[in-house]
Structure formats: C-alpha cells, structure tokens
Design a protein around this motif. Structure first.
Motif, PDB file in Angstrom:
ATOM      1  N   UNK A  41       0.685  -1.143   0.119  1.00  0.00           N
ATOM      2  CA  UNK A  41      -0.042   0.012   0.203  1.00  0.00           C
ATOM      3  C   UNK A  41       0.884   1.229   0.089  1.00  0.00           C
ATOM      4  N   UNK A  42       1.937   1.402   0.796  1.00  0.00           N
ATOM      5  CA  UNK A  42       2.446   2.307   1.072  1.00  0.00           C
ATOM      6  C   UNK A  42       3.601   2.660  -0.386  1.00  0.00           C
ATOM      7  N   UNK A  43       4.170   1.473  -0.623  1.00  0.00           N
ATOM      8  CA  UNK A  43       4.994   1.944  -1.796  1.00  0.00           C
ATOM      9  C   UNK A  43       4.198   2.176  -3.000  1.00  0.00           C
ATOM     10  N   UNK A  44       3.091   1.770  -3.184  1.00  0.00           N
ATOM     11  CA  UNK A  44       2.182   2.155  -4.432  1.00  0.00           C
ATOM     12  C   UNK A  44       1.722   3.695  -4.233  1.00  0.00           C
ATOM     13  N   UNK A  45       1.480   4.198  -2.916  1.00  0.00           N
ATOM     14  CA  UNK A  45       1.127   5.455  -2.686  1.00  0.00           C
ATOM     15  C   UNK A  45       2.407   6.303  -3.181  1.00  0.00           C
ATOM     16  N   UNK A  46       3.627   5.882  -2.775  1.00  0.00           N
ATOM     17  CA  UNK A  46       4.710   6.643  -2.981  1.00  0.00           C
ATOM     18  C   UNK A  46       4.864   6.748  -4.478  1.00  0.00           C
ATOM     19  N   UNK A  47       4.709   5.590  -5.311  1.00  0.00           N
ATOM     20  CA  UNK A  47       5.128   5.815  -6.696  1.00  0.00           C
ATOM     21  C   UNK A  47       3.970   6.320  -7.419  1.00  0.00           C
ATOM     22  N   UNK A  48       2.670   6.573  -6.788  1.00  0.00           N
ATOM     23  CA  UNK A  48       1.668   7.321  -7.618  1.00  0.00           C
ATOM     24  C   UNK A  48       1.275   8.470  -7.248  1.00  0.00           C
ATOM     25  N   UNK A  49       1.926   8.997  -6.161  1.00  0.00           N
ATOM     26  CA  UNK A  49       1.483  10.259  -5.519  1.00  0.00           C
ATOM     27  C   UNK A  49       1.838  11.308  -6.604  1.00  0.00           C
ATOM     28  N   UNK A  50       0.890  12.367  -6.551  1.00  0.00           N
ATOM     29  CA  UNK A  50       1.147  13.508  -7.486  1.00  0.00           C
ATOM     30  C   UNK A  50       1.580  14.765  -6.835  1.00  0.00           C
ATOM     31  N   UNK A  51       1.821  14.589  -5.705  1.00  0.00           N
ATOM     32  CA  UNK A  51       2.742  15.709  -5.031  1.00  0.00           C
ATOM     33  C   UNK A  51       3.570  15.091  -3.956  1.00  0.00           C
ATOM     34  N   UNK A  52       4.792  16.052  -3.616  1.00  0.00           N
ATOM     35  CA  UNK A  52       5.627  15.370  -2.716  1.00  0.00           C
ATOM     36  C   UNK A  52       5.184  15.021  -1.181  1.00  0.00           C
ATOM     37  N   UNK A  53       4.332  15.674  -0.976  1.00  0.00           N
ATOM     38  CA  UNK A  53       3.859  15.317   0.548  1.00  0.00           C
ATOM     39  C   UNK A  53       3.235  13.851   0.598  1.00  0.00           C
ATOM     40  N   UNK A  54       2.254  13.687  -0.470  1.00  0.00           N
ATOM     41  CA  UNK A  54       1.805  12.385  -0.473  1.00  0.00           C
ATOM     42  C   UNK A  54       2.825  11.182  -0.595  1.00  0.00           C
ATOM     43  N   UNK A  55       3.886  11.642  -1.373  1.00  0.00           N
ATOM     44  CA  UNK A  55       4.834  10.749  -1.685  1.00  0.00           C
ATOM     45  C   UNK A  55       5.549  10.552  -0.639  1.00  0.00           C
ATOM     46  N   UNK A 101       4.222  10.641   2.520  1.00  0.00           N
ATOM     47  CA  UNK A 101       3.335   9.544   3.220  1.00  0.00           C
ATOM     48  C   UNK A 101       3.984   8.306   2.935  1.00  0.00           C
ATOM     49  N   UNK A 102       4.062   8.066   1.642  1.00  0.00           N
ATOM     50  CA  UNK A 102       4.308   6.436   1.253  1.00  0.00           C
ATOM     51  C   UNK A 102       5.883   6.519   1.440  1.00  0.00           C
ATOM     52  N   UNK A 103       6.644   7.274   1.660  1.00  0.00           N
ATOM     53  CA  UNK A 103       8.153   7.254   1.997  1.00  0.00           C
ATOM     54  C   UNK A 103       8.333   6.606   3.347  1.00  0.00           C
TER      55      UNK A 103
END
Lengths: 100, 652
Positions: free
Chosen positions: B128-142, B144-146
């Motif tokens: 879940x987190x890894x996919x959030x990281x690669x799909x995020x459209x902004x650094x902040x959401x990235x 979160x995944x990070x």
C-alpha cells in the motif's frame, strides 16, 4: 480631677497582669482569675473614657462585659469542679485530653 | 471527450484492504484464509496495474486523478491525488509484479511461522505505502508513502522481534532513515517556500524557467542535495548505507521485496522524478554521481569477504543502487530506471533463491557451511545461476543491458566514472560467482541437520525433517522461475534504446548531452571491455573457489591488514559508533539525563518539596494544641501591633 492617662495606665497594668497570669500560671482557678482581671482592666478603660467624654455607651459596654463575665464565671466554675472531680487535679498541663 | 477514469486509487487501496483484513481478523483465521486474502488483494492490485498498462497508450499523459482534499491552507494545497506517466507505470508494474511474485513465494517460505498472518498483513501494508509513493502527484503524499514503507520495513526487519539482533536491526534501519528524511523534509520546506506548492506539475512548471546553476550553488542545488540526502537514507547510499546489511535480519522474502527490489529504489525514483530540479544544478548532479560511484565500489569490495549469503547480496544491492545513482548523476535518468527494473528482477530472484537455499539447509546462512548444493536443489541452482549471470552483466541477460547503458552514459560524462563502474562490475561478477561456487559447487560442508532446533529458532521448519538439503516446494519455485525468465529477457526492452524512448516524454531532452565523436565504435569497445571484466571476475572466482580452494586463505593471509578491514566492513559501523552514537549516548547520559533532567528538573522539584517540608516542620510547632502557647502568641502579636502603632504614632 485625675487625668485620663492615669486610668489608662492602671487599666494597662491590670490587663498586663492578667495576661502574664494567664500565661505563666498552671492552676486553672488562677488562670480563671487572670481572665477576670483582664476583663476588669478593660472595663476600667471603658468607664474612664465614658467619664472623660461624657458618653454613656462606655458604661453600657461595661455592664454587658460584667454580665458576660458573670455568666462565664458560673459555667467556668462548674467546668472546673467537674474537671477536678474527674481528674483530681487543677493543673492545666495535665488536662490536655478532651476524652478520658 | 472526458478523459477515461482509471480508478488508480484502487491500486494502493486493495493491498491496504488486505492488510486490514489480515491484521484484524488474521489471528483467528486459518492459514489458507490468510493466504487467500493476501494473495487476492495483492494480485488484484497487480491485475489492475496491468489493465492500466493496457489502456496506457490511449491516455493523455501525464494522467492525473484527483481523489480527495487533504490540506488546503492559504494558497498551499496538497490532495490525495495520483499521477501516472511512463515513469510511474514502470514503477507500478515492477512493484505490483515483483511484489505479487514474492507474496506467492512467501506462502511457501513462511508457512510454518507462528505469526503467518502478521507477516502478510505487514507485506500488504508495505505494498500500500509503496504504491502510494510511486503514484502520488505531490511530494507530500509521496512522503507519506516514503515514511510508510519505512514503517513497514521496520516492522518486517524486526519481524522476529524476540531475537535481539532483529529488533535492533529494525531500529537501526528506522533511525538511519530518519536522518535521511530530515534532509528530505528540509528540501520539501525549501520547495514550499520558494514555489508555494508540492504538486509535481506545479513545482516543475515553476522550476523550468530557471537556467542551470552553472555559476555556483544556488537554491536548486540546495534542494537537490537535500533531496539526495533523503534518497541516501532510503536507498542506502554512503554515508547512510549501514542499515541495509543489518536489515537482512528480516525474513528472506522481505529482503527480496523491500531491501532489494522495491523500497530501496524509492530514492532513485524520487531523484528521477525530481529530474527537472537536478538537471538545473550541475553541482547536485555531481554529488549524486560521486555518491553513487563511491557507494558502488565501496559496497562491492565489502561484498567480497562476506560469508553470510544474505549479507553478500545486501552489499551487492547497495552497490547496484550506487550504479542507479551514478546513472541519475550523469543525467541518464532513464538508464537508472532501466537498471532499477532489471535489478528488481535479478536481485529479487537472487534473494528468493538464497531464501530457497537457506530453506534447503535448514536455516543456515553461512556459505562456509554450504557447498555442493547443485545436485540437491537443481532448480534453485538453475535460477540462481541465471540471476548471477544477469547481475554480472553477461549478455544477453537483463543486467548486461542496463549496466552497459549506465556505463556508456557514465563514460560520456567522465571516463573516471566509467572506470570505477567497470572495476565495480568486475568485483560484482567476482563476488557473485564466489557466492555461487561456495554454495553450489564442491562438497556439502554443512552438518546433516536432523534436529529441528537447528537454524534460526523462529523460522521453524518443524513440519519436515532435515536429513539432507531438499528442494523447495513448487509455490516457492514458480516465482523463482518467473523471475528467472524476466532476468533472462527483461533487458531486451533496452535494445535500440527502446526503454529510453519510452521514458523520453518524462525525462525529455532539455539539455542534450554532446555525443562523443565516433560513439558507435566506442560504445562497442566499452561493451566488450565490460563483458570481458564480467567474465574475468567469474573466471577468477572459479579459480579461487573451485579449482584451487586453498588460495583465498593464502591471499587473505598475504593481504592481512586489508583483508581484516574488508572483513569488518572497513569498520564503518565502529566508526559511526565512535563518532555519532557514543557521543550522543554519553552526551544524553551525562548532560541531558544526569545533568539537566536529574540535576536541574528533578532537583528543582525535589528541593522545592523538601524546602516546603522543612519550613512546615518548623512552623507546625506553633500549632501545639497548648492553649497557653496560643494565648502567648496572641499576646505577643498584640504587643507587636501596639508597638508598631506607637512607633508610627497612630492617633497622635
């Protein structure tokens, strides 16, 4: 005419004697008498001022004080007798428990 | 025409649902149920990613999908929104694809573990987190995944938390990553301050007009270097690589998924994603390239002397990540991402095969206790051989294409990078074949394991006896074979720069590099040299570990000091302990704990209480219960009042 200050000084001396007696005596009756002495020292200043200022209120106070003192004496002496009967001593230092 | 709705949000949310179900209900559920939930949700994410890939050509890129508000504060906003372009698609397929294979493999590997459900809960959470990281459209959401993958990594490294070394390895990973995140966060703050947004498209729009900072360090250099600090932490680069080898305490599928194929490449992804910033700062790029080159060489040399099969692979991972950063540093982002992808295949395979070996010999990880396993576990041997050939850069396997691409791009930037990279390739080939020969050739040196207590305790293969090394079940072998196939052919997408052209819309050609004269011939020459190096490494390993197995000891004796240094990983851990940990611990103990906390804070409170008690102790004698003493106090008080009044002359 005796000046007011003489009365007041005498009143102070009487009161001081009362206080001293109250503080240093151990006999409960002597302490009781010291309290009377203090009351009367105050009474003296009351009447002295009443005479000086021609005000009756001072004398009225004295009557009140005497009435209270008389009432106190009856109750107080009754307690003293009761204390003596139960504890057989009048030394206040040995009467330090309310409960026997 | 309305743009098609891809429902990208499903891809990360599916594994999250799996994690939630297994996390909440898995304890009571049967292993089969847990397996079904974990595999179905992870597989669904992979399937959805595949459908996205099939519809990819019909999309206007970059495709953005807005899901929900998150932060709206003044002019600043960050949303739950997803971003899909060629780069995210590659990452998406690698993460879900390799992740799904490793999920399948884990079913076999972890079957006997008492915390089976917990493992899959964490694994899905990681997805879940890894996919959030690669799909995020902004650094902040990235971010979160990070942070989320960091959490999942911590949980999984310390999965066997009753083992002290595993628990502390988890903590080490988490803390070292925090240092990197610190840099990353400051980089993000700088971006917010100067560009007022964290949205990729907005930030890059605002950065594009900037000219490259050739004159000296400027804002973009600062941002770039800070982002690189973050990438160093997550992707285990010098100086923050120390957590990755220790992370091998986790179960082997975790090492394969998180610490080889996906999470550790997040730093590379982030740098590639921020290429607009990096391209405008030659200094930041140089920093990236130097860190990458040094890490590649440094980690590879440590890998030579390791005897733990997983530690060798860990240092190899660090080294290969160094290659990816080298690629990014010379501006060849697509080569870096290409290597990221092929590395995910062959390194994932190497770890899984190593897991299969460990499984076969009953939990033993020391290669000196192995040997001759070729005949016992032929399928594992075959797949591992393919992976070893791939990582060594033997054509036409996957690693050859991507590594060669990087070396070629590095040569165009500076021949020193190329030289170090090529030497590293030689070393890589050497230690990988050393691993292969020590494990699979010669005679079996391990003891015949028959009591179940042997091997790491939490990893109890109690279901079957361990008379002889035995092949793993099919559920573990099939992912190995699929990954082996990918390692075989995965590099072919790079022929005629196909992969690079695919990523061109992302990375563009804003700053075309001047191509060296006669490039075709040079490229071919360099290619031959690197293949030669790879073969040389393999031959060297064959000589030292198969035909003349007494030689390595003799060489080690000859190079005594150097060998000890390498064996002890150049004492980097000890150095860090001395420079950072010890002063920190002692400073905390002596100054913060004993000094400030105990002497200042505790003592001020205690002394106040003590003082109050002492004063009260004195004062309480006044309240004796003796009537005459009270009267005395009253008289004394009255006397004082009267004296005061006389002194003041009241009434006069």
């Amino acid at each position: 005419m005796v000046p007011l200050s003489y009365y007041l000084v005498l009143s102070g001396i009487l009161f001081a004697c009362g206080v001293t007696g109250f503080l240093i005596k151990r006999n409960i009756i002597t302490i009781f008498m010291s309290i009377e002495l203090m009351l009367n020292g105050v009474n003296l200043s009351f009447v002295a001022f009443a005479a000086h200022w021609h005000e009756l209120a001072g004398q009225i106070f004295v009557f009140f004080v005497m009435v209270v003192a008389a009432a106190e004496a009856t109750v107080g002496l009754a307690i003293i007798i009761s204390v003596y009967r139960t504890r057989e001593t009048l030394n206040v230092d040995q009467v330090n428990l309310l409960k026997l | 025409m309305t743009p098609p709705n891809l429902s990208l949000w499903l891809i990360p949310v599916l594994p999250l649902a799996g994690a939630a179900i297994n996390g909440f209900f898995g304890k009571k559920a049967s292993r089969t149920a847990v397996t079904t939930v974990a595999l179905v949700f992870c597989g669904a994410a992979f399937a959805w990613a595949l459908t996205v890939a099939f519809r990819f050509s019909s999309l206007t890129l970059p495709y953005q999908e807005y899901l929900a508000h998150w932060i709206r504060s003044g002019s600043f906003s960050a949303d739950f929104a997803f971003y899909l372009d060629q780069l995210s698609l590659v990452m998406l397929l690698v993460v879900t694809g390799v992740g799904f294979l490793i999920h399948i493999y884990s079913v076999g590997y972890m079957w006997d573990d008492p915390s089976y459900y917990r493992f899959f809960c964490y694994l899905n959470l990681f997805m879940f987190f890894m996919l959030t990281l690669v799909l995020a459209n902004n650094y902040l959401l990235m971010f979160i995944g990070w942070e989320g993958v960091g959490l999942a990594s911590y949980l999984l490294i310390g999965f066997w938390f009753t083992k002290d070394s595993a628990a502390s390895a988890g903590k080490k990973a988490f803390i070292v990553n925090r240092i990197g995140d610190f840099g990353f966060l400051i980089g993000l703050f700088l971006i917010i301050q100067h560009f007022g947004s964290l949205n990729f498209t907005e930030v890059f729009e605002k950065v594009r007009p900037f000219a490259p900072e050739t004159g000296g360090a400027g804002l973009l250099t600062a941002i770039g270097i800070l982002l690189m600090v973050g990438a160093c932490g997550k992707s285990a680069q010098i100086p923050l690589y120390v957590w990755l080898p220790d992370a091998m305490e986790g179960p082997t599928p975790v090492s394969a998924l998180i610490h080889a194929a996906t999470m550790v490449t997040a730093g590379v992804y982030m740098v590639a994603r921020s290429h607009v910033i990096f391209e405008r700062s030659p200094i930041a790029l140089t920093v990236v390239a130097i860190i990458g080159t040094l890490t590649a060489l440094f980690a590879a040399t440590i890998g030579i002397a390791q005897t733990d099969i997983k530690k060798v692979l860990a240092y190899s991972t660090v080294s290969q990540l160094g290659y990816m950063f080298l690629a990014c540093g010379v501006g060849a982002f697509s080569a870096g991402i290409f290597h990221l992808m092929t590395h995910a295949f062959f390194k994932g395979l190497l770890f899984l095969a190593a897991g299969s070996v460990i499984h076969a010999v009953g939990g033993e990880q020391d290669m000196r206790q192995m040997g001759g396993l070729r005949s016992y576990i032929p399928w594992t041997f075959l797949t591992m051989l393919i992976a070893t050939l791939a990582i060594s850069g033997i054509p036409p396997l996957a690693g050859f294409w991507s590594k060669d691409e990087i070396l070629w791009k590095a040569y165009q930037a500076n021949w020193v990078y190329w030289l170090i990279g090529a030497i590293t390739a030689l070393i890589t080939s050497f230690y990988m074949f050393r691993l292969l020969f020590m494990t699979f050739f010669g005679d079996y040196r391990g003891i015949q394991v028959d009591d179940h207590g042997k091997g790491h305790a939490a990893h109890g293969h109690s279901g079957h006896g361990h008379g002889e090394p035995h092949e793993s079940p099919m559920v573990m072998l099939i992912p190995l074979m699929i990954l082996a196939f990918l390692s075989l052919v995965g590099g072919l997408v790079g022929i005629h720069n196909g992969f690079e052209h695919f990523l061109d819309p992302v990375f563009g050609h804003e700053f075309p590099k001047s191509v060296t004269e006669g490039s075709g011939g040079t490229e071919l020459l360099l290619m031959c040299i690197s293949v030669l190096f790879a073969v040389a490494g393999a031959v060297l390993a064959y000589v030292l570990y198969v035909t003349k197995p007494y030689l390595p000891q003799r060489i080690a004796d000859r190079l005594n000091g150097f060998y000890t240094a390498v064996l002890n990983k150049y004492y980097v851990d000890e150095l860090y302990a001395k420079i950072f940990v010890k002063p920190l611990v002692e400073g905390s103990t002596e100054i913060l704990w004993q000094g400030i906390d105990r002497k200042v804070i505790d003592d001020s409170v205690n002394n106040a209480a003590d003082g109050a008690r002492q004063v009260s102790d004195e004062v309480r004698h006044m309240q004796s219960g003796n009537l005459r003493s009270y009267a005395g106090w009253i008289a004394a008080g009255a006397a004082v009042v009267i004296a005061y009044m006389l002194w003041q002359g009241v009434g006069r």
